[in-house]
Scaffold this motif. Structure first.
Motif, PDB file in Angstrom:
ATOM      1  N   THR A 187      -1.011   5.176   3.973  1.00 26.55           N
ATOM      2  CA  THR A 187      -1.149   4.206   5.051  1.00 26.55           C
ATOM      3  C   THR A 187      -0.899   4.841   6.404  1.00 26.55           C
ATOM      4  O   THR A 187      -1.666   4.649   7.350  1.00 26.55           O
ATOM      5  CB  THR A 187      -0.158   3.035   4.852  1.00 26.55           C
ATOM      6  N   GLU A 197       0.838  -1.203   0.000  1.00 27.25           N
ATOM      7  CA  GLU A 197       0.000   0.000   0.000  1.00 27.25           C
ATOM      8  C   GLU A 197       0.873   1.253   0.000  1.00 27.25           C
ATOM      9  O   GLU A 197       2.038   1.225   0.408  1.00 27.25           O
ATOM     10  CB  GLU A 197      -0.912  -0.014   1.227  1.00 27.25           C
ATOM     11  N   ASP A 198       0.297   2.359  -0.453  1.00 33.38           N
ATOM     12  CA  ASP A 198       1.022   3.627  -0.491  1.00 33.38           C
ATOM     13  C   ASP A 198       1.441   4.018   0.919  1.00 33.38           C
ATOM     14  O   ASP A 198       0.615   4.035   1.847  1.00 33.38           O
ATOM     15  CB  ASP A 198       0.127   4.716  -1.092  1.00 33.38           C
TER      16      ASP A 198
END
Length: 322
Positions: free
Chosen positions: A264, A259-260
């Motif tokens: 996050t 995930e980014d």
């Protein structure tokens, strides 16, 4: 925090960045030591001792270092001292002290713990020997209990109403405390087949244990669990300590899923520190919040401050680059 203390912490960071801490005289380290303790205290509790307390079944102690009972306080101080001494003697260049401490504290604490156990004769790494396994009839539960006993004798403090933590061991096995006590006696009888081994590795370490004046908060019979806090500020501090640990784990999990990173961190911080579960609101006046929540909210709503905060959190989560 006084101006002198702020200066000492700043000086500590400068020397760490230059890799000069290990080159100082002992007198110079003494000046820096209080600042190092202050800096490391909450980090060591979060990454090292909270899990230790939970593994021992001391759930009240696991709430935060301000809630540690006498049976856990000495152990926490030993771990904290070990981390601080390693910090003050390193020649490694450290750009982020908090991240460096968080990444290395577990290893430092384990090394120091094993040395302390060895110094009093307790097995540094409790293990099942062939002769002991045979003496126990290769019974899986009794063999596991033998390892628990070897571990317990090297734990500082912890002697209360009984010599052994039979309540905890009974819960592990799903039996009554009296049955657990009977099993302990079986193991001890087997261990005494080697009198010298038993004396050196069981009796001698037990002689170093000290009985606490009182048990851990919330651990006594009839005491409420969790123990109601005496001050709302202590509850907020304990909650923040718990949330910080959860946040690091949640961010690491998000990064592991690809995930980014920035998204996050922001999502986890908002969810944990601002939204929460509602349980922490019990006992507060309606509409009342905390100064900490207000500060976090202000940081998250400021784009520049948020960018700096995300970068710092990611350094802690990922640990030092080198």
């Amino acid at each position: 925090m006084t101006h002198d203390h702020e200066y000492t912490i700043k000086r500590l960071r400068e020397l760490a960045r230059a890799g000069d801490l290990g080159r100082l005289s002992e007198a110079e380290r003494d000046v820096l030591r209080p600042a190092a303790y202050d800096l490391a205290c909450s980090i060591v509790f979060d990454v090292v001792y909270r899990r230790v307390a939970r593994n021992r079944g001391h759930h009240a102690c696991a709430r935060g270092f301000r809630h540690l009972g006498e049976c856990c306080l000495d152990g926490f101080h030993d771990d904290l001292e070990a981390v601080v001494e390693r910090l003050l003697t390193t020649t490694e260049q450290i750009n982020d002290l908090e991240a460096w401490i968080a990444a290395r504290a577990p290893g430092f604490a384990i090394d120091a713990y094993r040395r302390r156990r060895g110094a009093i004769g307790a097995p540094q790494r409790p293990r099942m020997t062939k002769w002991l396994r045979a003496a126990l009839g290769d019974d899986p539960w009794l063999c596991r209990l033998a390892l628990r006993i070897q571990e317990w004798v090297g734990v500082p403090g912890g002697v209360g109403a009984t010599l052994w933590p039979v309540d905890s061991w009974a819960g592990e096995r799903g039996i009554s405390p009296s049955e657990a006590q009977a099993d302990v006696e079986k193991v001890l009888v087997a261990m005494r087949e080697r009198p010298k081994w038993y004396h050196d590795h069981i009796e001698v370490p037990l002689g170093h244990k000290t009985a606490p004046v009182g048990g851990s908060p919330g651990e006594g019979a009839g005491e409420p669990r969790p123990l109601p806090p005496g001050d709302p500020g202590e509850l907020d501090d304990a909650r923040a300590d718990d949330l910080a640990t959860v946040a690091v784990e949640a961010i690491r999990a998000g990064l592991g899923r690809g995930e980014d990173a920035a998204a996050t961190v922001e999502t986890v911080l908002r969810e944990l520190f601002l939204h929460g579960s509602g349980a922490d609101e019990i006992g507060r006046a309606p509409g009342a919040g905390t100064e900490r929540e207000e500060r976090v909210s202000a940081l998250l709503d400021d784009p520049v401050a948020l960018e700096i905060l995300i970068e710092r959190v990611l350094r802690i989560v990922r640990g030092p680059a080198g």
